[in-house]
Design a protein around this motif. Structure first.
Motif, PDB file in Angstrom:
ATOM      1  N   ARG A  70       0.831  -1.207   0.000  1.00  0.00           N
ATOM      2  CA  ARG A  70       0.000   0.000   0.000  1.00  0.00           C
ATOM      3  C   ARG A  70       0.871   1.266   0.000  1.00  0.00           C
ATOM      4  NH1 ARG A  70      -3.540  -3.331   3.133  1.00  0.00           N
ATOM      5  NH2 ARG A  70      -2.664  -2.632   5.122  1.00  0.00           N
ATOM      6  N   SER A  71       2.032   1.186   0.667  1.00  0.00           N
ATOM      7  CA  SER A  71       2.977   2.310   0.639  1.00  0.00           C
ATOM      8  C   SER A  71       3.505   2.535  -0.773  1.00  0.00           C
ATOM      9  CB  SER A  71       4.147   2.042   1.594  1.00  0.00           C
ATOM     10  OG  SER A  71       3.693   1.901   2.921  1.00  0.00           O
ATOM     11  N   LEU A  72       3.782   1.459  -1.474  1.00  0.00           N
ATOM     12  CA  LEU A  72       4.247   1.559  -2.860  1.00  0.00           C
ATOM     13  C   LEU A  72       3.148   2.116  -3.769  1.00  0.00           C
ATOM     14  CD1 LEU A  72       6.180  -1.843  -3.147  1.00  0.00           C
ATOM     15  CD2 LEU A  72       7.192   0.448  -3.044  1.00  0.00           C
ATOM     16  N   GLN A  73       1.902   1.751  -3.473  1.00  0.00           N
ATOM     17  CA  GLN A  73       0.776   2.311  -4.242  1.00  0.00           C
ATOM     18  C   GLN A  73       0.691   3.826  -4.038  1.00  0.00           C
ATOM     19  OE1 GLN A  73      -2.417  -0.573  -2.900  1.00  0.00           O
ATOM     20  NE2 GLN A  73      -3.034  -0.340  -5.027  1.00  0.00           N
ATOM     21  N   ARG A  74       0.803   4.258  -2.789  1.00  0.00           N
ATOM     22  CA  ARG A  74       0.722   5.694  -2.505  1.00  0.00           C
ATOM     23  C   ARG A  74       1.868   6.454  -3.185  1.00  0.00           C
ATOM     24  NH1 ARG A  74      -0.949   3.730   2.571  1.00  0.00           N
ATOM     25  NH2 ARG A  74       1.168   3.889   3.433  1.00  0.00           N
ATOM     26  N   ALA A  75       3.031   5.805  -3.293  1.00  0.00           N
ATOM     27  CA  ALA A  75       4.183   6.424  -3.957  1.00  0.00           C
ATOM     28  C   ALA A  75       4.107   6.296  -5.476  1.00  0.00           C
ATOM     29  CB  ALA A  75       5.473   5.795  -3.448  1.00  0.00           C
ATOM     30  N   LYS A  76       3.011   5.678  -5.973  1.00  0.00           N
ATOM     31  CA  LYS A  76       2.775   5.476  -7.414  1.00  0.00           C
ATOM     32  C   LYS A  76       3.881   4.654  -8.085  1.00  0.00           C
ATOM     33  CE  LYS A  76      -0.031   9.661  -7.906  1.00  0.00           C
ATOM     34  NZ  LYS A  76      -1.230   8.915  -7.508  1.00  0.00           N
ATOM     35  N   ILE A  77       4.474   3.752  -7.311  1.00  0.00           N
ATOM     36  CA  ILE A  77       5.461   2.822  -7.864  1.00  0.00           C
ATOM     37  C   ILE A  77       4.763   1.573  -8.390  1.00  0.00           C
ATOM     38  CG2 ILE A  77       7.513   1.421  -7.295  1.00  0.00           C
ATOM     39  CD1 ILE A  77       8.136   3.543  -5.127  1.00  0.00           C
ATOM     40  N   VAL A  78       3.582   1.269  -7.846  1.00  0.00           N
ATOM     41  CA  VAL A  78       2.728   0.179  -8.343  1.00  0.00           C
ATOM     42  C   VAL A  78       1.304   0.701  -8.469  1.00  0.00           C
ATOM     43  CG1 VAL A  78       4.192  -1.614  -7.331  1.00  0.00           C
ATOM     44  CG2 VAL A  78       2.248  -0.729  -6.016  1.00  0.00           C
ATOM     45  N   ARG A  79       0.478  -0.022  -9.223  1.00  0.00           N
ATOM     46  CA  ARG A  79      -0.880   0.463  -9.505  1.00  0.00           C
ATOM     47  C   ARG A  79      -1.973  -0.325  -8.788  1.00  0.00           C
ATOM     48  NH1 ARG A  79      -0.984   0.857 -16.036  1.00  0.00           N
ATOM     49  NH2 ARG A  79      -0.211  -1.256 -15.771  1.00  0.00           N
ATOM     50  N   HIS A  80      -1.955  -1.644  -8.966  1.00  0.00           N
ATOM     51  CA  HIS A  80      -3.088  -2.472  -8.547  1.00  0.00           C
ATOM     52  C   HIS A  80      -2.940  -2.987  -7.122  1.00  0.00           C
ATOM     53  CE1 HIS A  80      -2.982  -2.774 -13.002  1.00  0.00           C
ATOM     54  NE2 HIS A  80      -4.300  -2.661 -12.864  1.00  0.00           N
TER      55      HIS A  80
END
Length: 527
Positions: A121-131
């Motif tokens: 979820r941290s990676l999602q917030r950083a826009k490093i991953v999408r789904h």
């Protein structure tokens, strides 16, 4: 819990935090299109090594992932997880190789498995991953990823097979495994490994998929994986056009004979192309066109007379053994079904009429629902909860909607359904949730839940205490026109064995035959 910081890989500028010099960490190198995922106890030194590597010069940025709770066991595990999920996420083309991917146990692993969701979820917030992880876990690209972590028997088989292929060119390898033991995963893992390896760089290697629907799915997946190509995926007919060093043959039990098939003309042409007669079969094509075939086989998944049954298969293996080295491997650990190997054995006992006592599976839902309306409603409920839930059945109904889309094929208690509108990619199609899949549309696929209708073509003789079949209620003409009663019974049992072992989380049954319903009700929960 997790701190994500960015660095400039081009300019070798990373910051002054003390943990960058000496702490177990994860990192993601990327250039907007491609990514490489790694872990190191000394990430600054590791960046210097990467910077002097030509194949890493394509990257511009690096994302460092730090946690005070990390140790090297955790970062090795998370590295494997990130490779799997980021490859399936498709924001980046992952440039990692898959050597060394394995399921790792370590202290407090269960806790860290749960914390990985926080990292994602941290990676999602950083826009490093999408789904989300849930979306990815339901995707084909994740399920059939060449970056899967292998269990012990899978890893042992892969390592021994790879070593054997390096030493001996002219040999035959057979990998046996029950449904859910990971035959396709091992085959895809091996394909990626071989394609990445310098030792096999000059070899002609192909991946044979007999099943049309799965072949289309895997072509799409291979197109998305660095180092693999859609053209690596072959039909049995493709094999007759070129000679190969190594052929990995998934679902070898689905190869066909010149018998009860709809493509006899093309089949004959393929035989003639390589100088064989129609006495041969598609397995013969592979043996003829390859130095080293690696066959993934399950005798319990032969579902019709045109398949390569166990007697035919063993006869060919005896002949081959006189010509080249023959080695067998067994995949014994259940990877798909949460009920494990005990559930698979239980299904076999149920369908053979030999079960002696009721079993409850703590992590698996096996239930019968006697009201079809409730059965149908429960399917939609489960689909809303976890997705990838499908209804499937044996061939107890004619496919009348094939010629007239306005007609229904199956009607039970006033509820009307049609058979799968297509075979290729049906499981993931939008229409699938409202249709009923046949064996050819679901074999080889994972579902979260299988809702399986046992039709009137299978029943139970309460006096003789045995499973029976009714040929007149079985509507796959190619599946029965040359089959004797006992053969047809075996095919029908195999069909339901495959259907009842698709569901990862559970299997729900609706049974048409009253006696079979009574027999099954003794051995599972009933609603």
């Amino acid at each position: 819990m997790f701190k994500i910081t960015d660095g400039d890989f081009n300019k070798q500028k990373y910051g002054n935090e003390c943990y960058l010099a000496n702490w177990p960490m994860l990192y993601i190198l990327e250039n907007g299109k491609q990514a490489y995922i790694g872990q190191s106890n000394h990430v600054i030194d590791r960046m210097a090594q990467h910077y002097h590597s030509l194949d890493k010069r394509i990257f511009k940025k690096v994302h460092f992932i730090y946690s005070s709770k990390f140790n090297q066991s955790v970062t090795l595990d998370y590295e494997s997880k990130l490779i799997q999920y980021i490859a399936a996420d498709e924001l980046y083309e992952v440039r990692n190789k898959n050597a060394g991917m394995a399921d790792k146990e370590y202290y407090r692993k269960k806790e860290y498995d749960e914390k990985f969701q926080i990292l994602w979820r941290s990676l999602q917030r950083a826009k490093i991953v999408r789904h989300s992880l849930e979306e990815l876990e339901n995707s084909d690209l994740f399920k059939y990823s060449p970056f899967k972590e292998l269990n012990n028997d899978q890893r042992t088989a892969v390592e021994e097979i790879i070593d054997s292929l390096k030493q001996e060119e002219d040999q035959m390898i057979v990998v046996n495994g029950m449904p859910g033991s990971g035959k396709t995963i091992v085959a895809i893992f091996m394909m990626k490994y071989l394609k990445d390896s310098e030792a096999f760089r000059e070899k002609k290697i192909g991946f044979v998929v007999p099943q049309t629907s799965l072949r289309k799915t895997l072509k799409k997946i291979f197109k998305s994986i660095y180092g693999l190509k859609a053209s690596d995926i072959l039909s049995p007919a493709d094999v007759t056009k070129k000679y190969y060093d190594i052929l990995l043959v998934d679902e070898a039990h689905r190869l066909h004979q010149y018998k009860n098939i709809s493509y006899m003309g093309p089949f004959k042409a393929c035989c003639e192309r390589i100088g064989l007669t129609t006495e041969s079969d598609e397995l013969d094509w592979i043996l003829h066109q390859c130095k080293c075939p690696v066959l993934f086989y399950d005798e319990m998944q032969v579902v019709g007379p045109s398949g390569i049954d166990v007697n035919r298969f063993r006869r060919k293996m005896r002949i081959e053994q006189s010509k080249r080295i023959l080695t067998y491997y067994n995949l014994i650990t259940q990877m798909r079904v949460k009920g494990g190997n005990d559930y698979i054995s239980y299904v076999r006992q149920l369908l053979s009429g030999t079960v002696k006592e009721k079993k409850i599976f703590r992590d698996y839902e096996l239930k019968m629902i006697t009201d079809f309306k409730k059965f149908n409603e429960r399917m939609y409920q489960k689909e809303g909860e976890v997705q990838l839930v499908r209804m499937a059945a044996g061939y107890a109904w004619e496919w009348v909607s094939k010629k007239n889309k306005d007609l229904c094929d199956i009607e039970i208690q006033g509820i009307k359904k049609q058979w799968n509108h297509c075979t290729e990619g049906w499981v993931l199609s939008e229409e699938a949730i409202d249709e009923v899949g046949c064996i050819h549309s679901v074999q080889g696929y994972d579902l979260n839940y299988g809702f399986i209708i046992l039709g009137d073509e299978i029943g139970y003789d309460a006096d003789e205490k045995c499973i029976i079949v009714r040929p007149e209620r079985y509507f796959d003409q190619n599946g029965k026109k040359t089959a004797k009663y006992e053969e047809l019974k075996e095919y029908i049992q195999h069909i339901y064995y495959v259907l009842m072992t698709r569901g990862i989380l559970g299997t729900y049954l609706y049974i048409c035959d009253p006696s079979l319903k009574e027999y099954f009700s003794q051995y599972m929960d009933v609603e």
